[in-house]
Write an enzyme that holds these catalytic residues in place. Structure first.
Site, PDB file in Angstrom:
ATOM      1  N   ARG A 179      -7.878  -4.500  -3.144  1.00  0.00           N
ATOM      2  CA  ARG A 179      -7.435  -3.323  -3.918  1.00  0.00           C
ATOM      3  C   ARG A 179      -8.436  -3.103  -5.058  1.00  0.00           C
ATOM      4  O   ARG A 179      -8.302  -3.700  -6.135  1.00  0.00           O
ATOM      5  CB  ARG A 179      -6.024  -3.549  -4.471  1.00  0.00           C
ATOM      6  CG  ARG A 179      -5.004  -3.780  -3.385  1.00  0.00           C
ATOM      7  CD  ARG A 179      -3.595  -3.985  -3.897  1.00  0.00           C
ATOM      8  NE  ARG A 179      -2.799  -4.581  -2.844  1.00  0.00           N
ATOM      9  CZ  ARG A 179      -2.275  -3.897  -1.817  1.00  0.00           C
ATOM     10  NH1 ARG A 179      -2.407  -2.591  -1.764  1.00  0.00           N
ATOM     11  NH2 ARG A 179      -1.591  -4.521  -0.879  1.00  0.00           N
ATOM     12  N   CYS A 187       0.833  -1.209   0.000  1.00  0.00           N
ATOM     13  CA  CYS A 187       0.000   0.000   0.000  1.00  0.00           C
ATOM     14  C   CYS A 187       0.872   1.266   0.000  1.00  0.00           C
ATOM     15  O   CYS A 187       0.545   2.252  -0.667  1.00  0.00           O
ATOM     16  CB  CYS A 187      -0.926   0.026   1.215  1.00  0.00           C
ATOM     17  SG  CYS A 187      -2.052  -1.375   1.270  1.00  0.00           S
TER      18      CYS A 187
END
Ligand code: BEZ
Length: 239
Positions: A138, A55
């Site tokens: 995601r 991330c």
């Protein structure tokens, strides 16, 4: 149909749907989504968790490309099921401490939604229990200026996204709208575009004979035409 036990997670918005509406607290204040973004493209994307490596690499990359997306008329909005203070601390750490692949001092100025209750993540099908019940996958939603979902991409937790591909997809969507064409595999601005199949028999015959005006026809159903990079950029990207 037999219940799966995962029903509460299974709201999956689809391409062509109106983007589900919500109000949320973000690192840039409150937002009313998608209302606040009417008239602009917006990418709503989720990440699994603050203070995690994939991330972090994604946020540094996306934030470094924010100007490029803004010039193409697209705003960015992030989300994870972490709280606001976690977001703020993580974004501060990224700016002050992380140097990665030539990126440093990276400031994330787009809003990042806090979603501890998972209300927004559930509305957008970002919680996919086969992958994780406590983290968003995601997800990437491309939403047009009328608030319609135009493309959706989901990646699992372990796989960092390709942000050049997200940019390419945005430009391709805008090109399709602006020029009434479709874009072939691996299309980049400047490559030939696909002309939709014509209804009339005369045009179909011309297409069969490979003589349809400025088009190149590979068969009656598959014709392309030139579209210069300059034309694309002039129409879909602000200079
Ligand atoms: C990461 O961003 O590194 C990550 C987050 C959640 C699970 C696995 C990896």
């Amino acid at each position: 149909m037999e219940p799966t036990g995962n029903e509460e997670y299974t709201a999956l918005p689809r391409i062509g749907d109106k983007a589900p509406a919500f109000k949320a607290v973000t690192t840039q204040g409150e937002i009313d989504f998608p209302k606040d973004y009417e008239g602009s493209w917006v990418i709503l994307f989720s990440h699994p968790a603050d203070f995690t490596p994939v991330c972090t690499s994604e946020f540094m990359t996306f934030a470094s490309m924010q100007d490029k997306f803004e010039k193409a008329g697209c705003k960015l909005v992030g989300l994870s099921v972490d709280g606001l203070y976690s977001h703020i601390a993580w974004l501060r750490t990224i700016k002050e401490k992380i140097e990665y692949r030539g990126m440093k001092n990276v400031e994330v100025t787009f809003p990042v939604i806090e979603d501890i209750s998972m209300t927004v993540a559930r509305k957008y099908g970002m919680i996919q229990p086969g992958e994780a019940t406590t983290k968003a996958v995601r997800a990437v939603f491309f939403i047009d200026p009328k608030g319609i979902i135009r493309a959706i991409i989901y990646y699992p937790l372990s796989l960092g996204r390709n942000f050049e591909e997200l940019y390419r997809a945005l430009i391709a969507l805008k090109t399709a709208d602006a020029f009434g064409v479709a874009t072939p595999a691996d299309w980049q601005p400047g490559d030939d575009v696909i002309v939709p199949t014509a209804g009339s028999c005369g045009v179909a015959k011309e297409r069969m004979e490979g003589k349809a005006g400025d088009m190149t026809c590979y068969d009656w159903f598959f014709c392309t035409r030139k579209l210069s990079k300059e034309e694309v950029l002039a129409k879909v990207v602000k200079s």
